[in-house]
Design a protein around this motif. Structure first.
Motif, PDB file in Angstrom:
ATOM      1  N   ALA A   1       0.801  -1.231   0.000  1.00 34.60           N
ATOM      2  CA  ALA A   1       0.000   0.000   0.000  1.00 34.60           C
ATOM      3  C   ALA A   1       0.830   1.276   0.000  1.00 34.60           C
ATOM      4  CB  ALA A   1      -0.943  -0.011   1.208  1.00 34.60           C
ATOM      5  N   GLY A   2       2.145   1.156  -0.204  1.00 31.29           N
ATOM      6  CA  GLY A   2       2.983   2.341  -0.315  1.00 31.29           C
ATOM      7  C   GLY A   2       3.281   3.013   1.009  1.00 31.29           C
ATOM      8  N   GLY A   3       3.843   4.239   0.894  1.00 32.08           N
ATOM      9  CA  GLY A   3       4.218   5.001   2.083  1.00 32.08           C
ATOM     10  C   GLY A   3       3.433   6.289   2.175  1.00 32.08           C
ATOM     11  N   LEU A   4       4.008   7.269   2.855  1.00 30.68           N
ATOM     12  CA  LEU A   4       3.300   8.513   3.158  1.00 30.68           C
ATOM     13  C   LEU A   4       3.448   9.637   2.125  1.00 30.68           C
ATOM     14  CD1 LEU A   4       4.195   8.518   6.940  1.00 30.68           C
ATOM     15  CD2 LEU A   4       1.924   8.170   5.984  1.00 30.68           C
ATOM     16  N   PRO A   5       4.460   9.610   1.249  1.00 27.92           N
ATOM     17  CA  PRO A   5       4.628  10.739   0.336  1.00 27.92           C
ATOM     18  C   PRO A   5       3.468  10.971  -0.633  1.00 27.92           C
ATOM     19  CG  PRO A   5       6.672   9.546   0.518  1.00 27.92           C
ATOM     20  CD  PRO A   5       5.619   8.720   1.206  1.00 27.92           C
ATOM     21  N   ILE A   6       3.247  12.234  -0.891  1.00 28.32           N
ATOM     22  CA  ILE A   6       2.257  12.764  -1.833  1.00 28.32           C
ATOM     23  C   ILE A   6       0.839  12.336  -1.462  1.00 28.32           C
ATOM     24  CG2 ILE A   6       1.834  13.324  -4.254  1.00 28.32           C
ATOM     25  CD1 ILE A   6       4.535  12.206  -4.964  1.00 28.32           C
ATOM     26  N   PRO A   7       0.324  12.849  -0.337  1.00 28.02           N
ATOM     27  CA  PRO A   7      -1.040  12.522   0.097  1.00 28.02           C
ATOM     28  C   PRO A   7      -2.102  12.832  -0.962  1.00 28.02           C
ATOM     29  CG  PRO A   7       0.141  13.711   1.819  1.00 28.02           C
ATOM     30  CD  PRO A   7       1.008  13.740   0.599  1.00 28.02           C
ATOM     31  N   LYS A   8      -1.854  13.884  -1.772  1.00 24.62           N
ATOM     32  CA  LYS A   8      -2.857  14.237  -2.784  1.00 24.62           C
ATOM     33  C   LYS A   8      -2.972  13.157  -3.861  1.00 24.62           C
ATOM     34  CE  LYS A   8       0.326  17.057  -5.568  1.00 24.62           C
ATOM     35  NZ  LYS A   8       0.691  18.414  -5.982  1.00 24.62           N
ATOM     36  N   MET A   9      -1.991  12.257  -3.924  1.00 29.09           N
ATOM     37  CA  MET A   9      -2.064  11.119  -4.856  1.00 29.09           C
ATOM     38  C   MET A   9      -2.703   9.910  -4.183  1.00 29.09           C
ATOM     39  SD  MET A   9      -0.708  12.319  -7.617  1.00 29.09           S
ATOM     40  CE  MET A   9      -0.591  10.797  -8.547  1.00 29.09           C
ATOM     41  N   GLY A  10      -3.220  10.105  -2.977  1.00 27.05           N
ATOM     42  CA  GLY A  10      -3.901   9.011  -2.287  1.00 27.05           C
ATOM     43  C   GLY A  10      -3.049   8.279  -1.274  1.00 27.05           C
ATOM     44  N   ALA A  11      -1.834   8.755  -1.041  1.00 26.33           N
ATOM     45  CA  ALA A  11      -0.950   8.078  -0.082  1.00 26.33           C
ATOM     46  C   ALA A  11      -1.507   8.171   1.336  1.00 26.33           C
ATOM     47  CB  ALA A  11       0.443   8.697  -0.130  1.00 26.33           C
ATOM     48  N   THR A  12      -1.434   7.062   2.068  1.00 29.50           N
ATOM     49  CA  THR A  12      -1.879   7.036   3.466  1.00 29.50           C
ATOM     50  C   THR A  12      -0.903   6.187   4.277  1.00 29.50           C
ATOM     51  OG1 THR A  12      -3.191   4.999   3.352  1.00 29.50           O
ATOM     52  CG2 THR A  12      -4.283   7.036   2.640  1.00 29.50           C
ATOM     53  N   ASP A  13      -1.164   6.144   5.580  1.00 33.13           N
ATOM     54  CA  ASP A  13      -0.334   5.317   6.462  1.00 33.13           C
ATOM     55  C   ASP A  13      -0.989   3.949   6.703  1.00 33.13           C
ATOM     56  OD1 ASP A  13      -2.483   6.086   7.995  1.00 33.13           O
ATOM     57  OD2 ASP A  13      -1.306   6.619   9.759  1.00 33.13           O
ATOM     58  N   PHE A  14      -1.836   3.509   5.767  1.00 34.75           N
ATOM     59  CA  PHE A  14      -2.589   2.271   5.968  1.00 34.75           C
ATOM     60  C   PHE A  14      -1.680   1.096   6.334  1.00 34.75           C
ATOM     61  CE2 PHE A  14      -3.999  -1.836   4.412  1.00 34.75           C
ATOM     62  CZ  PHE A  14      -5.209  -1.975   5.076  1.00 34.75           C
ATOM     63  N   ALA A  15      -0.619   0.876   5.542  1.00 39.62           N
ATOM     64  CA  ALA A  15       0.259  -0.282   5.762  1.00 39.62           C
ATOM     65  C   ALA A  15       0.899  -0.219   7.146  1.00 39.62           C
ATOM     66  CB  ALA A  15       1.342  -0.347   4.685  1.00 39.62           C
ATOM     67  N   LEU A  16       1.321   0.986   7.547  1.00 34.39           N
ATOM     68  CA  LEU A  16       1.967   1.142   8.846  1.00 34.39           C
ATOM     69  C   LEU A  16       0.974   0.913   9.990  1.00 34.39           C
ATOM     70  CD1 LEU A  16       4.122   4.326   8.088  1.00 34.39           C
ATOM     71  CD2 LEU A  16       4.795   1.925   7.875  1.00 34.39           C
ATOM     72  N   ARG A  17      -0.230   1.442   9.837  1.00 29.70           N
ATOM     73  CA  ARG A  17      -1.260   1.252  10.873  1.00 29.70           C
ATOM     74  C   ARG A  17      -1.606  -0.222  11.037  1.00 29.70           C
ATOM     75  NH1 ARG A  17      -5.926   3.030   9.285  1.00 29.70           N
ATOM     76  NH2 ARG A  17      -5.338   4.125   7.382  1.00 29.70           N
ATOM     77  N   PHE A  18      -1.766  -0.895   9.906  1.00 30.12           N
ATOM     78  CA  PHE A  18      -2.101  -2.323   9.954  1.00 30.12           C
ATOM     79  C   PHE A  18      -0.976  -3.117  10.605  1.00 30.12           C
ATOM     80  CE2 PHE A  18      -1.853  -6.514   7.729  1.00 30.12           C
ATOM     81  CZ  PHE A  18      -2.938  -7.099   8.381  1.00 30.12           C
ATOM     82  N   ALA A  19       0.274  -2.801  10.231  1.00 33.32           N
ATOM     83  CA  ALA A  19       1.428  -3.511  10.795  1.00 33.32           C
ATOM     84  C   ALA A  19       1.517  -3.288  12.305  1.00 33.32           C
ATOM     85  CB  ALA A  19       2.707  -3.058  10.110  1.00 33.32           C
ATOM     86  N   ARG A  20       1.323  -2.042  12.729  1.00 31.71           N
ATOM     87  CA  ARG A  20       1.368  -1.733  14.171  1.00 31.71           C
ATOM     88  C   ARG A  20       0.287  -2.504  14.919  1.00 31.71           C
ATOM     89  NH1 ARG A  20       2.150   3.804  12.769  1.00 31.71           N
ATOM     90  NH2 ARG A  20       4.294   4.442  13.141  1.00 31.71           N
TER      91      ARG A  20
ATOM     92  N   GLN B   1      -0.824  -5.300  14.328  1.00 34.12           N
ATOM     93  CA  GLN B   1      -0.423  -6.707  14.470  1.00 34.12           C
ATOM     94  C   GLN B   1       0.799  -6.862  15.372  1.00 34.12           C
ATOM     95  OE1 GLN B   1      -2.847  -8.360  13.238  1.00 34.12           O
ATOM     96  NE2 GLN B   1      -3.501  -6.453  12.227  1.00 34.12           N
ATOM     97  N   GLY B   2       1.238  -5.755  15.969  1.00 39.22           N
ATOM     98  CA  GLY B   2       2.378  -5.818  16.893  1.00 39.22           C
ATOM     99  C   GLY B   2       3.728  -5.818  16.208  1.00 39.22           C
ATOM    100  N   LEU B   3       3.762  -5.423  14.919  1.00 41.47           N
ATOM    101  CA  LEU B   3       5.038  -5.396  14.204  1.00 41.47           C
ATOM    102  C   LEU B   3       5.776  -4.093  14.510  1.00 41.47           C
ATOM    103  CD1 LEU B   3       3.991  -6.777  10.687  1.00 41.47           C
ATOM    104  CD2 LEU B   3       4.567  -8.034  12.772  1.00 41.47           C
ATOM    105  N   ASN B   4       7.079  -4.169  14.549  1.00 42.21           N
ATOM    106  CA  ASN B   4       7.886  -2.986  14.827  1.00 42.21           C
ATOM    107  C   ASN B   4       7.995  -2.108  13.589  1.00 42.21           C
ATOM    108  OD1 ASN B   4       9.593  -1.400  16.549  1.00 42.21           O
ATOM    109  ND2 ASN B   4      11.335  -2.092  15.329  1.00 42.21           N
ATOM    110  N   ILE B   5       7.951  -0.798  13.810  1.00 39.05           N
ATOM    111  CA  ILE B   5       8.082   0.165  12.719  1.00 39.05           C
ATOM    112  C   ILE B   5       9.334   1.007  12.950  1.00 39.05           C
ATOM    113  CG2 ILE B   5       6.980   2.082  11.469  1.00 39.05           C
ATOM    114  CD1 ILE B   5       5.348  -0.489  11.308  1.00 39.05           C
ATOM    115  N   ILE B   6      10.199   1.061  11.944  1.00 46.26           N
ATOM    116  CA  ILE B   6      11.358   1.959  11.996  1.00 46.26           C
ATOM    117  C   ILE B   6      10.844   3.371  11.726  1.00 46.26           C
ATOM    118  CG2 ILE B   6      13.592   2.533  10.966  1.00 46.26           C
ATOM    119  CD1 ILE B   6      13.581  -0.159  12.462  1.00 46.26           C
ATOM    120  N   GLU B   7      11.294   4.320  12.545  1.00 49.68           N
ATOM    121  CA  GLU B   7      10.794   5.703  12.443  1.00 49.68           C
ATOM    122  C   GLU B   7      10.804   6.197  10.996  1.00 49.68           C
ATOM    123  OE1 GLU B   7      11.725  10.153  14.265  1.00 49.68           O
ATOM    124  OE2 GLU B   7      13.137   8.519  14.624  1.00 49.68           O
ATOM    125  N   THR B   8       9.681   6.777  10.590  1.00 48.64           N
ATOM    126  CA  THR B   8       9.544   7.231   9.208  1.00 48.64           C
ATOM    127  C   THR B   8       9.824   8.726   9.077  1.00 48.64           C
ATOM    128  OG1 THR B   8       7.175   7.600   9.527  1.00 48.64           O
ATOM    129  CG2 THR B   8       7.847   5.449   8.659  1.00 48.64           C
TER     130      THR B   8
END
Length: 396
Positions: free
Chosen positions: A163-182, A184-191
């Motif tokens: 689902a991509g990353g955070l750049p260019i929100p006007k192109m539809g970018a969201t933090d969906f993948a990061l939210r879903f991973a969190r 599930q208890g997965l670790n996220i490296i600071e973005t």
């Protein structure tokens, strides 16, 4: 099950994954939040799409685990990318530093390759489909998405999050993948934004702004790394390839060094000029290497109207410092609106480097920009997207 796999995101990774799964006889459903697939592919390289780099290797990627990409790049190489696109009529033309662009084609043609193959294989790309919930079941995943105001639920044994990353929100970018991973208890490296212009504020702001539009070939460096390409002055600070490159290695509060004449030695040039024509003004000498506007701006720091023969040792030291060691302390960056990619993401320690499967949740895969793998400017991030898409497809 509605399909062998569901892929969330019809970007570079998701599309390659769908196509490669099709080659293997697997049926997938791709869910895309936007109204068309490949939104970021379409705007990349000014619509021309720098789809890989001939020199791509693990060396050009930033990650908490710099070795993580090696397995994927062994399984899907730059040659594989070149051959894949050539098979479908897109031949590469090198622009500079190994960057490959489609020759006589563009980003639309790149997206068309994927959508055509998906159509041939019966792979479904469902656009305007925003995923709202994912339930992990004993035998797979239940994915709920909204389309035309209705909630649709589909089931699958295997799930790919691309689902991509955070750049260019006007192109539809969201933090969906990061939210879903969190969740599930997965670790996220600071973005953070990466490959992004840097801003200058305070007393130096006006000096940079007056040079807006001027490009200077430079070497930009910090304590970690150096890049030799153009810098571009803007009304907010600095951009251009060399600045975008260093931005991925820059942290707020740190200075960067700019060598404004990387392939010459200004002291040698001054010495040679003194011997041949000591009456030459410093401004005249500098105008051979810079635009008049840029030379004039250097007058804030340098004695431009002094003849070369009259320059003192202190003058020469000042000129050397200014030309070869121009120090800049950016105030910040232009954020995700202007960033080309995201630094950080899902910790690679949570994934198998060979399959990109989540170690804690079987049959769940993450690929592309949402993973903590960030390439340099110049087609490297696309190479990671294609490679990660291919690797995941082998497991579906």
């Amino acid at each position: 099950m509605d399909a062998d796999a569901i892929i969330i995101g019809a970007g570079a990774c998701g599309l390659m994954c769908a196509v490669q799964a099709g080659y293997l006889g697997k049926r997938v459903i791709v869910l895309e939040k936007n109204d068309k697939p490949g939104a970021k592919i379409l705007i990349s390289g000014g619509g021309r799409c720098n789809y890989t780099n001939q020199f791509a290797s693990a060396e050009q990627f930033i990650s908490a685990n710099p070795h993580f990409v090696k397995s994927a790049f062994t399984q899907w190489t730059v040659d594989d990318t070149v051959s894949f696109f050539e098979t479908y009529g897109i031949t590469g033309k090198e622009k500079t530093l190994g960057q490959l662009f489609p020759d006589e084609k563009n980003a639309r043609d790149v997206v068309q390759v994927f959508t055509s193959i998906c159509e041939d294989f019966g792979q479904e790309i469902r656009c305007n489909a925003e995923v709202k919930d994912i339930v992990i079941l004993p035998d797979g995943f239940e994915v709920s998405y909204e389309k035309n105001g209705k909630l649709v639920t589909i089931n699958t044994e295997k799930l790919v999050v691309a689902a991509g990353g955070l750049p260019i929100p006007k192109m539809g970018a969201t933090d969906f993948a990061l939210r879903f991973a969190r969740k599930q208890g997965l670790n996220i490296i600071e973005t953070a934004p990466a490959l992004v212009p840097l801003t200058i504020t305070g007393k130096d702001e006006e000096w940079f702004a007056q040079l807006s539009g001027n490009a200077v070939f430079s070497e930009v460096s910090n304590d970690e790394i150096a890049f030799e390409e153009n810098i571009l002055f803007t009304h907010w600070g600095l951009s251009g390839p060399a600045i975008l490159q260093i931005s991925s290695f820059w942290r707020r509060g740190q200075p960067i060094n700019i060598n404004l004449l990387p392939n010459e030695n200004i002291q040698v040039l001054l010495d040679e000029e003194r011997k041949s024509n000591g009456k030459t003004m410093l401004s005249t000498l500098l105008n051979r290497y810079y635009t008049k506007k840029f030379t004039d701006a250097l007058g804030k720091f340098l004695p431009l109207e002094k003849p070369v023969a009259s320059l003192t040792k202190a003058d020469i030291d000042l000129i050397d410092q200014t030309i070869h060691h121009f120090k800049v302390k950016p105030a910040g960056d232009k954020g995700y609106d202007k960033a080309e990619v995201m630094r950080g993401g899902i910790d690679t320690n949570e994934l198998s480097s060979k399959t990109l499967e989540c170690k804690k949740i079987p049959n769940l895969f993450f690929g592309g920009e949402c993973v903590d793998v960030t390439g340099w400017l110049g087609g490297y991030n696309f190479q990671w997207a294609w490679a990660s898409g291919f690797v995941i497809a082998q497991q579906l």
